[in-house]
Design a protein around this motif. Structure first.
Motif, PDB file in Angstrom:
ATOM      1  N   HIS A  16       0.675  -1.353  -0.020  1.00  0.00           N
ATOM      2  CA  HIS A  16       0.105  -0.128  -0.113  1.00  0.00           C
ATOM      3  C   HIS A  16       0.962   0.734   0.013  1.00  0.00           C
ATOM      4  O   HIS A  16       0.896   2.440  -0.231  1.00  0.00           O
ATOM      5  CB  HIS A  16      -1.046   0.105   0.984  1.00  0.00           C
ATOM      6  N   HIS A  17       2.236   0.793   1.249  1.00  0.00           N
ATOM      7  CA  HIS A  17       2.703   2.367   0.998  1.00  0.00           C
ATOM      8  C   HIS A  17       4.120   1.752   1.044  1.00  0.00           C
ATOM      9  O   HIS A  17       3.905   1.245   2.035  1.00  0.00           O
ATOM     10  CB  HIS A  17       2.516   3.589   1.766  1.00  0.00           C
ATOM     11  N   VAL A  18       4.825   2.504   1.258  1.00  0.00           N
ATOM     12  CA  VAL A  18       6.309   2.885   2.085  1.00  0.00           C
ATOM     13  C   VAL A  18       6.668   4.312   2.974  1.00  0.00           C
ATOM     14  O   VAL A  18       6.268   5.108   2.564  1.00  0.00           O
ATOM     15  CB  VAL A  18       7.399   2.290   0.512  1.00  0.00           C
ATOM     16  N   GLN A  19       6.857   4.461   4.481  1.00  0.00           N
ATOM     17  CA  GLN A  19       6.860   5.198   4.756  1.00  0.00           C
ATOM     18  C   GLN A  19       9.025   4.962   4.652  1.00  0.00           C
ATOM     19  O   GLN A  19       9.648   3.954   5.696  1.00  0.00           O
ATOM     20  CB  GLN A  19       6.449   4.776   5.748  1.00  0.00           C
ATOM     21  N   LEU A  20       9.112   6.568   4.885  1.00  0.00           N
ATOM     22  CA  LEU A  20      10.633   7.270   4.952  1.00  0.00           C
ATOM     23  C   LEU A  20      10.272   8.092   6.132  1.00  0.00           C
ATOM     24  O   LEU A  20       9.511   8.614   6.519  1.00  0.00           O
ATOM     25  CB  LEU A  20      10.817   7.708   4.284  1.00  0.00           C
ATOM     26  N   ALA A  21      11.984   8.015   6.819  1.00  0.00           N
ATOM     27  CA  ALA A  21      11.644   8.734   8.156  1.00  0.00           C
ATOM     28  C   ALA A  21      12.063  10.191   7.811  1.00  0.00           C
ATOM     29  O   ALA A  21      13.239  10.018   7.130  1.00  0.00           O
ATOM     30  CB  ALA A  21      12.713   8.341   9.880  1.00  0.00           C
ATOM     31  N   ILE A  22      11.343  11.367   8.277  1.00  0.00           N
ATOM     32  CA  ILE A  22      12.871  12.943   8.285  1.00  0.00           C
ATOM     33  C   ILE A  22      12.482  13.338   9.474  1.00  0.00           C
ATOM     34  O   ILE A  22      11.239  12.979  10.455  1.00  0.00           O
ATOM     35  CB  ILE A  22      11.357  12.853   7.277  1.00  0.00           C
ATOM     36  N   PRO A  74      18.854   9.062   8.615  1.00  0.00           N
ATOM     37  CA  PRO A  74      19.072   8.754   7.476  1.00  0.00           C
ATOM     38  C   PRO A  74      19.284   7.683   6.948  1.00  0.00           C
ATOM     39  O   PRO A  74      20.556   6.694   7.896  1.00  0.00           O
ATOM     40  CB  PRO A  74      19.052   9.831   6.428  1.00  0.00           C
ATOM     41  N   ALA A  75      18.392   6.884   6.240  1.00  0.00           N
ATOM     42  CA  ALA A  75      18.712   5.104   6.168  1.00  0.00           C
ATOM     43  C   ALA A  75      18.963   5.011   4.817  1.00  0.00           C
ATOM     44  O   ALA A  75      18.531   5.157   3.485  1.00  0.00           O
ATOM     45  CB  ALA A  75      16.740   4.585   5.583  1.00  0.00           C
ATOM     46  N   THR A  76      20.207   4.784   5.442  1.00  0.00           N
ATOM     47  CA  THR A  76      21.585   4.813   4.497  1.00  0.00           C
ATOM     48  C   THR A  76      21.483   3.676   3.461  1.00  0.00           C
ATOM     49  O   THR A  76      22.654   3.181   2.511  1.00  0.00           O
ATOM     50  CB  THR A  76      23.240   5.174   4.609  1.00  0.00           C
ATOM     51  N   LYS A  77      21.321   2.630   3.931  1.00  0.00           N
ATOM     52  CA  LYS A  77      21.612   0.770   3.168  1.00  0.00           C
ATOM     53  C   LYS A  77      19.845   0.408   3.706  1.00  0.00           C
ATOM     54  O   LYS A  77      19.842  -0.123   2.066  1.00  0.00           O
ATOM     55  CB  LYS A  77      22.105   0.436   4.755  1.00  0.00           C
ATOM     56  N   VAL A  78      19.250   0.599   4.858  1.00  0.00           N
ATOM     57  CA  VAL A  78      17.501  -0.325   3.775  1.00  0.00           C
ATOM     58  C   VAL A  78      16.651   0.932   3.396  1.00  0.00           C
ATOM     59  O   VAL A  78      16.929   2.299   3.198  1.00  0.00           O
ATOM     60  CB  VAL A  78      17.038  -0.443   5.616  1.00  0.00           C
ATOM     61  N   HIS A  79      16.175   0.193   2.246  1.00  0.00           N
ATOM     62  CA  HIS A  79      15.330   1.325   1.206  1.00  0.00           C
ATOM     63  C   HIS A  79      14.429   0.485   0.482  1.00  0.00           C
ATOM     64  O   HIS A  79      14.387  -0.045   0.729  1.00  0.00           O
ATOM     65  CB  HIS A  79      16.556   1.686   0.450  1.00  0.00           C
ATOM     66  N   PRO A  80      12.999   1.440  -0.205  1.00  0.00           N
ATOM     67  CA  PRO A  80      12.873   1.300  -0.996  1.00  0.00           C
ATOM     68  C   PRO A  80      13.065   0.653  -2.209  1.00  0.00           C
ATOM     69  O   PRO A  80      13.732   1.497  -3.336  1.00  0.00           O
ATOM     70  CB  PRO A  80      11.361   2.045  -1.044  1.00  0.00           C
ATOM     71  N   ASP A 117      17.346  10.947  -0.994  1.00  0.00           N
ATOM     72  CA  ASP A 117      16.435  12.249  -1.246  1.00  0.00           C
ATOM     73  C   ASP A 117      17.371  13.325  -0.442  1.00  0.00           C
ATOM     74  O   ASP A 117      17.951  12.854  -0.502  1.00  0.00           O
ATOM     75  CB  ASP A 117      15.033  11.585  -0.601  1.00  0.00           C
ATOM     76  N   LYS A 118      16.640  14.102  -0.509  1.00  0.00           N
ATOM     77  CA  LYS A 118      17.158  15.708  -0.060  1.00  0.00           C
ATOM     78  C   LYS A 118      17.990  15.228   2.130  1.00  0.00           C
ATOM     79  O   LYS A 118      18.617  16.091   2.061  1.00  0.00           O
ATOM     80  CB  LYS A 118      16.385  16.744   0.159  1.00  0.00           C
ATOM     81  N   LEU A 119      17.100  14.252   2.320  1.00  0.00           N
ATOM     82  CA  LEU A 119      17.832  13.992   3.650  1.00  0.00           C
ATOM     83  C   LEU A 119      18.645  12.941   3.566  1.00  0.00           C
ATOM     84  O   LEU A 119      18.771  12.933   4.788  1.00  0.00           O
ATOM     85  CB  LEU A 119      15.947  14.149   4.122  1.00  0.00           C
ATOM     86  N   GLY A 120      18.892  12.213   2.782  1.00  0.00           N
ATOM     87  CA  GLY A 120      19.938  11.523   2.811  1.00  0.00           C
ATOM     88  C   GLY A 120      19.442  10.219   3.069  1.00  0.00           C
ATOM     89  O   GLY A 120      20.560   8.730   2.466  1.00  0.00           O
ATOM     90  N   ASN A 121      18.549  10.325   2.887  1.00  0.00           N
ATOM     91  CA  ASN A 121      17.478   8.022   2.221  1.00  0.00           C
ATOM     92  C   ASN A 121      17.833   7.957   1.274  1.00  0.00           C
ATOM     93  O   ASN A 121      17.504   8.340  -0.085  1.00  0.00           O
ATOM     94  CB  ASN A 121      16.084   8.431   2.252  1.00  0.00           C
ATOM     95  N   ARG A 122      18.018   6.618   0.903  1.00  0.00           N
ATOM     96  CA  ARG A 122      18.748   5.883   0.369  1.00  0.00           C
ATOM     97  C   ARG A 122      17.698   4.902  -0.264  1.00  0.00           C
ATOM     98  O   ARG A 122      16.210   5.101   0.351  1.00  0.00           O
ATOM     99  CB  ARG A 122      19.678   4.715   0.498  1.00  0.00           C
TER     100      ARG A 122
END
Length: 130
Positions: A16-22, A74-80, A117-122
């Motif tokens: 349904h969705h992916v959630q990333l932290a900010i 930021p999630a630098t290893k886990v990712h969608p 992304d602009k926050l460093g999420n992979r």
């Protein structure tokens, strides 16, 4: 929803969705990346969830929920892993907007690259080879 029967009495469907932290206050950076660069549509969060901050986006059958996390890292290893069409065009667009693209040909049957992304999420973007 199309679900595949995977166990007695239930099925699992598509995500349904992916959630990333900010971090708190980063919504405008998210709007710039997910809305302006990637062209996704911002969704109105339900009022009970809107008070928590963050923002949601939708595009191509995918929802991305960006939620505020107090101890943000930021999630630098886990990712969608996001399937796209015209992967090379997306790579050019990201690079034009200042996002480095790192190509990786180690996923059988797909072209793919990583970006942040602009926050460093992979993020992984991939397209099946024809």
């Amino acid at each position: 929803m199309t679900a595949e029967n995977t166990g007695p009495g239930f099925g699992i469907g598509p995500l349904h969705h992916v959630q990333l932290a900010i971090p708190a206050g980063a919504e405008e950076l998210c709007r710039a990346f997910w809305g302006e660069v990637l062209g996704m549509t911002e969704l109105a969060k339900p009022p009970v969830l809107a008070t928590r901050g963050g923002c949601w986006f939708s595009g191509g059958g995918l929802e991305v929920h960006l939620g505020v996390e107090a101890d943000f890292r930021p999630a630098t290893k886990v990712h969608p892993g996001i399937l796209v069409q015209s992967l090379h065009d997306l790579a050019k667009r990201l690079e034009t907007h200042g996002h480095e693209v790192t190509w990786d040909d180690n996923f059988p049957g797909h072209d793919r690259f990583y970006a942040f992304d602009k926050l460093g999420n992979r993020l992984e973007f991939l397209e099946p080879r024809t």
